[in-house]
Design an enzyme around this catalytic site. Sequence first.
Site, PDB file in Angstrom:
ATOM      1  N   LYS A   1     -23.287  23.217   9.050  1.00 13.11           N
ATOM      2  CA  LYS A   1     -24.102  22.051   8.706  1.00 13.11           C
ATOM      3  C   LYS A   1     -25.521  22.195   9.290  1.00 13.11           C
ATOM      4  O   LYS A   1     -26.530  21.940   8.609  1.00 13.11           O
ATOM      5  CB  LYS A   1     -23.424  20.785   9.242  1.00 13.11           C
ATOM      6  CG  LYS A   1     -24.287  19.571   9.412  1.00 13.11           C
ATOM      7  CD  LYS A   1     -24.661  18.900   8.094  1.00 13.11           C
ATOM      8  CE  LYS A   1     -25.474  17.636   8.373  1.00 13.11           C
ATOM      9  NZ  LYS A   1     -26.059  17.055   7.174  1.00 13.11           N
TER      10      LYS A   1
ATOM     11  N   LYS B   1     -33.626  16.714  16.066  1.00  7.85           N
ATOM     12  CA  LYS B   1     -32.395  16.875  16.850  1.00  7.85           C
ATOM     13  C   LYS B   1     -31.551  18.013  16.284  1.00  7.85           C
ATOM     14  O   LYS B   1     -31.014  18.844  17.029  1.00  7.85           O
ATOM     15  CB  LYS B   1     -31.597  15.559  16.804  1.00  7.85           C
ATOM     16  CG  LYS B   1     -30.330  15.559  17.614  1.00  7.85           C
ATOM     17  CD  LYS B   1     -29.330  14.527  17.062  1.00  7.85           C
ATOM     18  CE  LYS B   1     -28.717  15.013  15.742  1.00  7.85           C
ATOM     19  NZ  LYS B   1     -27.640  14.196  15.196  1.00  7.85           N
TER      20      LYS B   1
END
Lengths: 298, 298, 298, 298
Positions: free
Chosen positions: B170, B239
Amino acid sequence: MRVSFVGLGRMGAAMAGSLLRAGFELRVFNRSPGRAEALTAAGARLAPTLEEACEADVLITMLADDRAAEAVVFGDGGVLRFLPRGALHLSMSSLSVPCARRLAAAHAAAGQGYVSAPVFGRPDAAAAAKLFIVAAGESGAVAACQPLFDALGQRSFTLGAEAPMANLVKLCGNFLLASAIESLGEAIALLGKAGVDPERFVEVMTSSLFPVPAYRNYGMAIAGAHFEPAGFTAPLAYKDIRCLLEAAEALEVPLPVASLLRDRFLRLLAEGGARLDWAAIGGLAARDAGQPAGGRGE
Amino acid sequence: MRVSFVGLGRMGAAMAGSLLRAGFELRVFNRSPGRAEALTAAGARLAPTLEEACEADVLITMLADDRAAEAVVFGDGGVLRFLPRGALHLSMSSLSVPCARRLAAAHAAAGQGYVSAPVFGRPDAAAAAKLFIVAAGESGAVAACQPLFDALGQRSFTLGAEAPMANLVKLCGNFLLASAIESLGEAIALLGKAGVDPERFVEVMTSSLFPVPAYRNYGMAIAGAHFEPAGFTAPLAYKDIRCLLEAAEALEVPLPVASLLRDRFLRLLAEGGARLDWAAIGGLAARDAGQPAGGRGE
Amino acid sequence: MRVSFVGLGRMGAAMAGSLLRAGFELRVFNRSPGRAEALTAAGARLAPTLEEACEADVLITMLADDRAAEAVVFGDGGVLRFLPRGALHLSMSSLSVPCARRLAAAHAAAGQGYVSAPVFGRPDAAAAAKLFIVAAGESGAVAACQPLFDALGQRSFTLGAEAPMANLVKLCGNFLLASAIESLGEAIALLGKAGVDPERFVEVMTSSLFPVPAYRNYGMAIAGAHFEPAGFTAPLAYKDIRCLLEAAEALEVPLPVASLLRDRFLRLLAEGGARLDWAAIGGLAARDAGQPAGGRGE
Amino acid sequence: MRVSFVGLGRMGAAMAGSLLRAGFELRVFNRSPGRAEALTAAGARLAPTLEEACEADVLITMLADDRAAEAVVFGDGGVLRFLPRGALHLSMSSLSVPCARRLAAAHAAAGQGYVSAPVFGRPDAAAAAKLFIVAAGESGAVAACQPLFDALGQRSFTLGAEAPMANLVKLCGNFLLASAIESLGEAIALLGKAGVDPERFVEVMTSSLFPVPAYRNYGMAIAGAHFEPAGFTAPLAYKDIRCLLEAAEALEVPLPVASLLRDRFLRLLAEGGARLDWAAIGGLAARDAGQPAGGRGE
């Protein structure tokens, strides 16, 4: 419409074949005349000299680089001298912006039309008339070329009157491809070292976010470290990145990813990779991670 | 199969809705209970506490970040303590690799199953059950989740037994997207300053080499300098790039494009861009060329 | 002034020796007590436990990293518990900013003084009392350390009341050094491939623009590809670059050269270079040019 | 020895003055003759044409760039035509490697000597005869120039017989300086945002690791955001980085820090910084951190 085709390398020969199949009467010319045989067998007429090829309404050129294009146009016996006033030079080579600008200006001064229409696609796409074509030039001239574009490609796009802008868009398209190659290479280096099968990753990505041939083909090439035979060689890709950076310098536009790609290609060439496909820059990230190209430990 | 869903933010609420529409009996829980109303109106039962949500065969979590996920699992009254032995935690949040590793280890030690199955897609794709799902974990556990994946996404992929690898994939997918954003931004900066309409460029590219929503949507956002409202905010994207770089550091894998993206996001945040869509990094190249974001001089 | 010295690695032992030669009464402590023998022979008293070392007015620590420093301060039997109220912890290790912040806060809460005073210089400079010392902390506490600084270094600098800022300056100094190494490496790669003797280049530069030991020593190391034995190892230098980037992330400051250095160190470590001097990143540019490190073809 | 000096810009005029003070009989020439007045007042003879300046044993040129140098050498009435066989062209301009190669080859073919001897130092150093000089060329020719070097600089270095290598070393020296500027800029951006006084940082660094004028002067310029008046303008520095990268391309040497510097200069120019000192690239890092150049929030 009398059409001549100059430049019968792998791309040019395949494109000329598409035009013949579409019913165009075609005269072909190549410096090395042996390249024309299959085309004359298929119905093309051989122009024994460039001068005779210039007896045309539209003269198409598909040449390796700026130097070859300028030799054909500006050389003795060249297009600028022999193409009739009112006829059109349709330049489909990947040229630099300054080169395209020189050609456009010279043809305009000579009363000849000029259209830049570089293509996206490899020789197999050219043979299947599946190219994408990006055209720019005076609108009447571009319109006159439309039947040729329809015979050569699956889709063509027009960009406005300034011919060199088509060449810039072509350079930008190759830049997007090279960027995707580099990023795939980095992801594959990381995943391979983490123990994930890189080919599985490419499958997942190209079945979800990126279902396009470029991601699939280059991703699989990187995952398997298969960089030969080259579809598009590293030196040609490097040339395009350099042309992009030169255009960006002239306009004062910093392009950090393009700078990084330039350094990747320089390294690949310095290491002896001139015969490899440009996707081979995607193998460098794995090497920098202490892994074999392809990213897998074993 | 008793299914509980924990985490009813925009993504989670849309996913829970898809499960209800597919006929699953669903218990839902959120820290702020007001978020559950539309779902209970549609047939979900409200779990008043996390402990009661744990009375399930499969407990799905969809939470903002590592901290939220670890609070739900390791906190007092949390999943680790109250989920029955033999039941399964299906974690669909985007987590870091070390966090996923901690969750997988803790659940294994507690005799509970654990599957990491992060998703690609924005809330509208979640609401339309069009997510892409990347799952990893013990094969029986992943197989048990398949009916849920079928109800949530247009396609799911399994990656093997090591759950954190799904989270790494991911992160790599988001990295490929961010790289494409940056490269589009550089190309648009150059073309805009050269006088080519950036939206036309995006049309050409997404009608030829890159016919995928990501290139189209982000390309158009950059060409038009439209970065609000955010579909995925810059701080969340930052992030993810940081998590990718941390995973790469742990494995000693240099990732130069990811490093460059990290610096782009830091700059965007330093300049006050925290509310913007992550595509806003694609506007920085035009700014560095002395142009307004979007790349056009006027 | 009762002075204790904790941490007798190569740097610490050399520094403790300087203090003895300057006439300080010194108590020394090391986890592995054998390291103290030469110092006790020279007049130091051995503290058999850390607790006993804490019977001091000033306790100096010189430890490998954050973890070692925090173990000594926060561990059972540690400095925080046993150092008297009003006494001072003078921390000369190279620590991260957050670690220094934790130490400063804990000591303040315990009524103890705290000064961060990291040093520039290698063990031979420490033995010759030629270190450069950068100190920060409450002004009275720093003033109390001045006689120690005078005995340890050729020069000391004070930076203000916030102790962690000394650690940040130390990280920035190492960053400037690493940048110089990288740039020297790139210049040497180019000149070497062009046929210029790299050592002659280093001589010219360090006799003109850069007459400083760092440029001379690292330049000659790169020109000769001599990276062993290490004066400062690649993993320690990498740790410092990471600490710098973490501090920069916390403040939202992009540092592109530092990002590039991080990738260089990761590559060096991935290729098995953990035992090498940090100057070895300066050999990578020649390798990327297809040359042996050192830059000369033959 | 009859000496002529061609090119009386700020550097050239100061250098010619040094030669006069050292007792050389000097003939001077400049395209704009007004520049020669102070020198003729100090004892130089004015050459009314370049042709007459060529009546010399050594003709020194100090010109702005490749174009000016090639005009003087290859133009009608130029040095190549009028300098006597056996006389010497001492070229002290900062030229590209290919330009120096063209000059060396042309002079050799004409039976004239050629030495490349670019200098480090600004006009004030030139006026004080404090330049550093890097010379290359046929050894007898270089030896013949030594009295001139002694009069012009504090130190000169010889590099061997291949004249263009002196130009490459000069480019590498400027690259090391530009790299130091960029790194100082990054460190100052970080420290300024952290609350450390950037000027104090520069003091500390230039009193310890880097006690050299370049670090002090550029560091203070960056810390104070004082980039005018320019000692060496951004466009000239950019030109040198481009020449370095072209030389590196020709030799297939990737130089990642040089690529980054190129992008910094392009950005500075795109933002309108052409009149600024090259140290202004050192202010960009603070800007990217959301700070004013100079790095201090308030």
